[in-house]
Design an enzyme around this catalytic site. Structure first.
Site, mmCIF file in Angstrom:
data_model
loop_
_atom_site.group_PDB
_atom_site.id
_atom_site.type_symbol
_atom_site.label_atom_id
_atom_site.label_comp_id
_atom_site.label_asym_id
_atom_site.label_seq_id
_atom_site.Cartn_x
_atom_site.Cartn_y
_atom_site.Cartn_z
ATOM 1 N N ALA A 65 36.314 38.101 49.571
ATOM 2 C CA ALA A 65 34.863 37.950 49.605
ATOM 3 C C ALA A 65 34.557 36.618 50.299
ATOM 4 C CB ALA A 65 34.320 37.940 48.184
ATOM 5 N N GLY A 108 38.830 40.216 47.644
ATOM 6 C CA GLY A 108 38.001 41.384 47.939
ATOM 7 C C GLY A 108 38.589 42.257 49.046
ATOM 8 N N GLU A 111 40.982 44.361 47.320
ATOM 9 C CA GLU A 111 40.202 45.337 46.531
ATOM 10 C C GLU A 111 39.650 46.449 47.426
ATOM 11 O OE1 GLU A 111 37.937 42.168 44.807
ATOM 12 O OE2 GLU A 111 38.562 42.700 42.774
ATOM 13 N N GLU A 131 42.019 34.528 43.634
ATOM 14 C CA GLU A 131 40.793 34.073 42.966
ATOM 15 C C GLU A 131 41.049 33.027 41.892
ATOM 16 O OE1 GLU A 131 41.433 37.208 43.757
ATOM 17 O OE2 GLU A 131 39.618 38.292 44.301
HETATM 18 N N1 CAA Z 1 35.579 33.361 52.826
HETATM 19 C C1 CAA Z 1 34.976 32.667 53.811
HETATM 20 N N2 CAA Z 1 35.623 32.233 54.921
HETATM 21 C C2 CAA Z 1 36.940 32.507 55.013
HETATM 22 C C3 CAA Z 1 37.633 33.218 54.015
HETATM 23 C C4 CAA Z 1 36.895 33.656 52.885
HETATM 24 N N3 CAA Z 1 37.457 34.376 51.894
HETATM 25 N N4 CAA Z 1 38.930 33.327 54.382
HETATM 26 C C5 CAA Z 1 39.044 32.708 55.565
HETATM 27 N N5 CAA Z 1 37.845 32.209 55.962
HETATM 28 C C6 CAA Z 1 37.538 31.468 57.182
HETATM 29 C C7 CAA Z 1 38.032 30.035 57.073
HETATM 30 O O1 CAA Z 1 37.083 29.229 56.383
HETATM 31 C C8 CAA Z 1 38.153 29.654 58.545
HETATM 32 O O2 CAA Z 1 36.877 29.392 59.041
HETATM 33 P P1 CAA Z 1 36.654 28.113 60.033
HETATM 34 O O3 CAA Z 1 37.511 28.424 61.234
HETATM 35 O O4 CAA Z 1 35.194 28.146 60.305
HETATM 36 O O5 CAA Z 1 37.129 26.924 59.278
HETATM 37 C C9 CAA Z 1 38.623 30.972 59.182
HETATM 38 O O6 CAA Z 1 38.274 32.002 58.261
HETATM 39 C C10 CAA Z 1 40.107 31.010 59.426
HETATM 40 O O7 CAA Z 1 40.759 30.731 58.193
HETATM 41 P P2 CAA Z 1 41.865 29.572 58.022
HETATM 42 O O8 CAA Z 1 41.650 28.492 59.019
HETATM 43 O O9 CAA Z 1 41.894 29.170 56.598
HETATM 44 O O10 CAA Z 1 43.167 30.393 58.430
HETATM 45 P P3 CAA Z 1 44.647 30.144 57.917
HETATM 46 O O11 CAA Z 1 45.516 31.054 58.735
HETATM 47 O O12 CAA Z 1 44.977 28.687 57.890
HETATM 48 O O13 CAA Z 1 44.659 30.637 56.385
HETATM 49 C C11 CAA Z 1 44.175 32.179 54.594
HETATM 50 C C12 CAA Z 1 44.450 31.992 56.093
HETATM 51 C C13 CAA Z 1 45.449 31.817 53.785
HETATM 52 C C14 CAA Z 1 43.829 33.643 54.366
HETATM 53 C C15 CAA Z 1 43.014 31.252 54.160
HETATM 54 O O14 CAA Z 1 41.924 31.434 55.061
HETATM 55 C C16 CAA Z 1 42.496 31.501 52.775
HETATM 56 O O15 CAA Z 1 43.116 31.084 51.808
HETATM 57 N N6 CAA Z 1 41.354 32.203 52.632
HETATM 58 C C17 CAA Z 1 40.711 32.445 51.367
HETATM 59 C C18 CAA Z 1 41.409 33.584 50.613
HETATM 60 C C19 CAA Z 1 40.764 33.795 49.259
HETATM 61 O O16 CAA Z 1 40.736 32.923 48.420
HETATM 62 N N7 CAA Z 1 40.220 35.012 49.034
HETATM 63 C C20 CAA Z 1 39.584 35.394 47.798
HETATM 64 C C21 CAA Z 1 38.122 35.183 47.886
HETATM 65 S S1 CAA Z 1 37.288 35.439 46.326
HETATM 66 C C22 CAA Z 1 37.121 37.111 46.143
HETATM 67 O O17 CAA Z 1 37.541 37.866 46.988
HETATM 68 C C23 CAA Z 1 36.402 37.572 44.892
HETATM 69 C C24 CAA Z 1 36.400 39.056 44.670
HETATM 70 O O18 CAA Z 1 37.128 39.560 43.858
HETATM 71 C C25 CAA Z 1 35.488 39.939 45.378
#
Ligand code: CAA
Length: 257
Positions: A65, A108, A111, A131
């Site tokens: 998400a 998400g 999911e 999460e």
């Molecule tokens: N939400 C918003 N933006 C996101 C995102 C997310 N979940 N995942 C990645 N992005 C964005 C990053 O902020 C980045 O944007 P910028 O270039 O503007 O900074 C871009 O995508 C590229 O990401 P990274 O630079 O972080 O890429 P990476 O290869 O270094 O890392 C990753 C990849 C490990 C997937 C890392 O992006 C990450 O940890 N993302 C978050 C994953 C996460 O925590 N997901 C769970 C979300 S909560 C949820 O989903 C609740 C639910 O149950 C519905």
């Protein structure tokens, strides 16, 4: 056909939805989820479409998400807008949905894949629920789907630790169907989709209903529903076609009626 965050196309009887927010690794904001759900429903109603395929791009199916959007939430905005309720509509889609997963399927994103009926993934795909590391927990069905797929102990371990699962591990636990080389994911998913387009659509939909019911109903109730669905297939022309084709030693041609 394009919407803001998804691309939509039809290849014969296969309806394809591509998540298209590459700069954010296809992070699912609420408009994007609405678009996905509405398109799934449109394909579900479309007589030309027999199978639906959901895919991302080579880096990500979806990295969860949209965290930036979620940071604005309060308990009250969540309660009043109930943003995850719309996901339940995916569970009402009657046609087969296949997820083709390259790269990240996190939170998400995982999911969303788990809402699909079959999952084909790249060897280097990464599945997980991070999460817990954000001080929250899965909210769009993750705890339920993963527990049903791999059992309570393993699901707790993965969700508590928030670690990523390789495609091989996910396949080992029965969470996904097939693992292939990254460049073959789409081809394999399309191959599977094409195979399904040859099957009797009414059978596919009644099988889907019965198999999902097996997860929720007591055995006798589930068997009752299965029987009823079996009997319903005899109302279709495809039942007649299937059995005639067997008798005439030729492949059947199913019409979905
Ligand atoms: N939400 C918003 N933006 C996101 C995102 C997310 N979940 N995942 C990645 N992005 C964005 C990053 O902020 C980045 O944007 P910028 O270039 O503007 O900074 C871009 O995508 C590229 O990401 P990274 O630079 O972080 O890429 P990476 O290869 O270094 O890392 C990753 C990849 C490990 C997937 C890392 O992006 C990450 O940890 N993302 C978050 C994953 C996460 O925590 N997901 C769970 C979300 S909560 C949820 O989903 C609740 C639910 O149950 C519905």
């Amino acid at each position: 056909m394009s919407k803001t965050y998804i691309n939509v196309l039809k290849e014969g009887p296969i309806g394809i939805i591509q998540l298209n927010r590459p700069n954010a690794l296809n992070a699912l904001n609420r408009l994007m989820v609405d678009e996905i759900v509405e398109q799934l429903e449109e394909f579900n109603r479309d007589d030309q479409i027999r199978v639906i395929l959901l895919k991302g791009n080579h880096r990500a199916f979806a990295a969860g998400a949209d965290i930036e959007e979620m940071m604005e939430d309060t308990p009250l905005t969540l309660e009043m807008t109930d943003p995850f309720a719309v996901w339940d509509r995916i569970s009402l889609i009657k046609k087969p949905i296949i997820a083709a997963v390259n790269g990240f399927a996190l939170g998400g994103g995982f999911e969303l894949a788990l809402h699909c009926d079959l999952i084909i993934a790249a060897e280097d795909a990464k599945f997980g629920f991070p999460e817990v590391k954000l001080g929250v927990m899965p909210g769009a069905g993750g705890t339920q789907f993963l527990t049903k797929a791999m059992g309570r102990r393993k699901a707790l371990e993965w969700i508590w630790l928030g670690e990523s699962m390789s495609a091989k591990e996910a396949a080992h636990y029965g969470v996904i169907n097939r693992v292939v080389a990254p460049e073959l994911v789409e081809e394999e998913a399309m191959r599977l989709a094409n195979q399904l387009t040859k099957q009797a659509p009414i059978s596919l939909r009644l099988i889907k209903e019965a198999v999902y019911a097996a997860e929720d109903l007591p055995l006798l109730e589930g068997k009752k529903l299965e029987r009823k669905n079996f009997y319903v297939t005899f109302a279709s022309e495809d039942q007649n076609e299937g059995m005639q084709a067997f008798k005439e030693k030729r492949p059947p041609s199913f019409k979905g009626v």
